[in-house]
Enzyme design. Structure first.
Site, short mmCIF file in Angstrom:
data_model
loop_
_atom_site.label_atom_id
_atom_site.label_comp_id
_atom_site.label_asym_id
_atom_site.label_seq_id
_atom_site.Cartn_x
_atom_site.Cartn_y
_atom_site.Cartn_z
N ASP A 1 58.80 16.59 37.65
CA ASP A 1 58.89 16.07 36.30
C ASP A 1 60.25 16.47 35.71
O ASP A 1 60.90 17.40 36.20
CB ASP A 1 57.74 16.65 35.48
CG ASP A 1 57.83 16.31 34.01
OD1 ASP A 1 57.85 15.12 33.69
OD2 ASP A 1 57.87 17.24 33.20
N ASP B 1 61.28 16.37 31.66
CA ASP B 1 61.16 17.08 30.38
C ASP B 1 60.11 18.18 30.45
O ASP B 1 58.95 17.94 30.80
CB ASP B 1 60.81 16.09 29.27
CG ASP B 1 61.95 15.13 28.98
OD1 ASP B 1 63.07 15.60 28.81
OD2 ASP B 1 61.70 13.92 28.93
N ASP C 1 54.68 20.10 34.43
CA ASP C 1 54.27 20.93 33.29
C ASP C 1 53.20 20.31 32.41
O ASP C 1 52.72 20.95 31.48
CB ASP C 1 55.49 21.23 32.41
CG ASP C 1 55.87 20.04 31.52
OD1 ASP C 1 56.04 18.93 32.06
OD2 ASP C 1 55.97 20.24 30.30
N ASP D 1 51.05 15.00 34.99
CA ASP D 1 51.47 15.38 36.34
C ASP D 1 50.29 15.69 37.26
O ASP D 1 50.47 15.92 38.46
CB ASP D 1 52.38 16.62 36.29
CG ASP D 1 53.67 16.36 35.54
OD1 ASP D 1 54.28 15.30 35.77
OD2 ASP D 1 54.07 17.22 34.73
#
Length: 237
Positions: free
Chosen positions: A20, A22, A184, A188
């Site tokens: 990922d 951000d 995070d 995900d």
């Protein structure tokens, strides 16, 4: 924290990493974490970016980091394998638009990047998400609302980062299980489920930490560095 059974420790050699952007390879204020970028550039295996953001954002981040352009965008709805090839998109916008029109009767919704999104709708996080989810259940639509902490996404239930990873892995001549996934956020989880090993950075949501095989002590980009160093120490990449 490390959760994988000891019996599996000697069986793994991964061929690629998917991460990922951000909250994972950025700083807390959303800038690219420069030390994480330096660490990624030392890797000899493919490094794929996976994001809920738009395809051009993912490709720009890939270019800035110095990668080959393999990206998953729009929470799996858009994928591209190289900079010189067109991206591919899922046909999932029609039901998302129906959901948006319905919810607009109850909330003052603001679309994010509407001219660039092809497979989902992203909204500003300034309305009651749980109320919106309850209202959406009254419709017979195969969509869901996902909060990525940066936007709320109206997306098809059939599309997620796990689906995108399977599609992209096939385009790369790999399997999803050949990848280590780093992330995070709740969006995900499916990526962790289809990958060979999942690592949550320390600032991650509880749901992603529960889905992870390993959780870093460090947060944000420092957590991504810790994740890569963990894999290197184990000899898995």
């Amino acid at each position: 924290m490390f959760y994988l059974p000891i019996s599996n420790l000697f069986l793994m050699k991964f061929k690629a990493i998917v991460a990922d952007i951000d909250g994972t390879i950025t700083c807390e204020k959303r800038e690219l974490h420069l030390e994480a970028v330096k660490k990624i550039r030392t890797l000899k295996l493919p490094f794929v970016l996976a994001t809920g953001n738009i395809l051009c954002y993912a490709r720009t981040a890939s270019r800035l980091i110095g990668l080959e352009g393999a990206v998953i965008a729009e929470n799996g709805g858009a994928v591209a394998v190289r900079f010189d090839l067109q991206g591919t998109y899922e046909e999932s916008m029609e039901e998302c638009e129906k959901a948006y029109s319905f919810l607009s009767q109850y909330f003052n919704l603001t679309k994010l990047d509407p001219h660039y999104r092809k497979t989902e709708i992203a909204l500003r996080r300034d309305f009651d998400l749980e109320k919106a989810r309850s209202l959406l259940k009254t419709l017979n639509l195969d969509v869901e609302m996902v909060d990525t902490k940066y936007a709320i996404h109206i997306k098809s239930k059939k599309v997620n980062k796990g689906v995108g990873l399977k599609k992209l892995a096939n385009m790369m001549g790999l399997k999803a299980r050949d990848f280590v996934a780093i992330g995070d956020s709740a969006n995900d989880v499916e990526m962790f489920e289809v990958s060979g090993f999942g690592i949550a950075v320390g600032n991650g949501d509880e749901i992603i930490k529960e889905a992870a095989d390993y959780v870093t002590e460090a947060t944000y980009g420092d957590g991504a560095i810790e994740a890569i160093e963990f894999l290197e120490e184990k000899g898995w990449i």
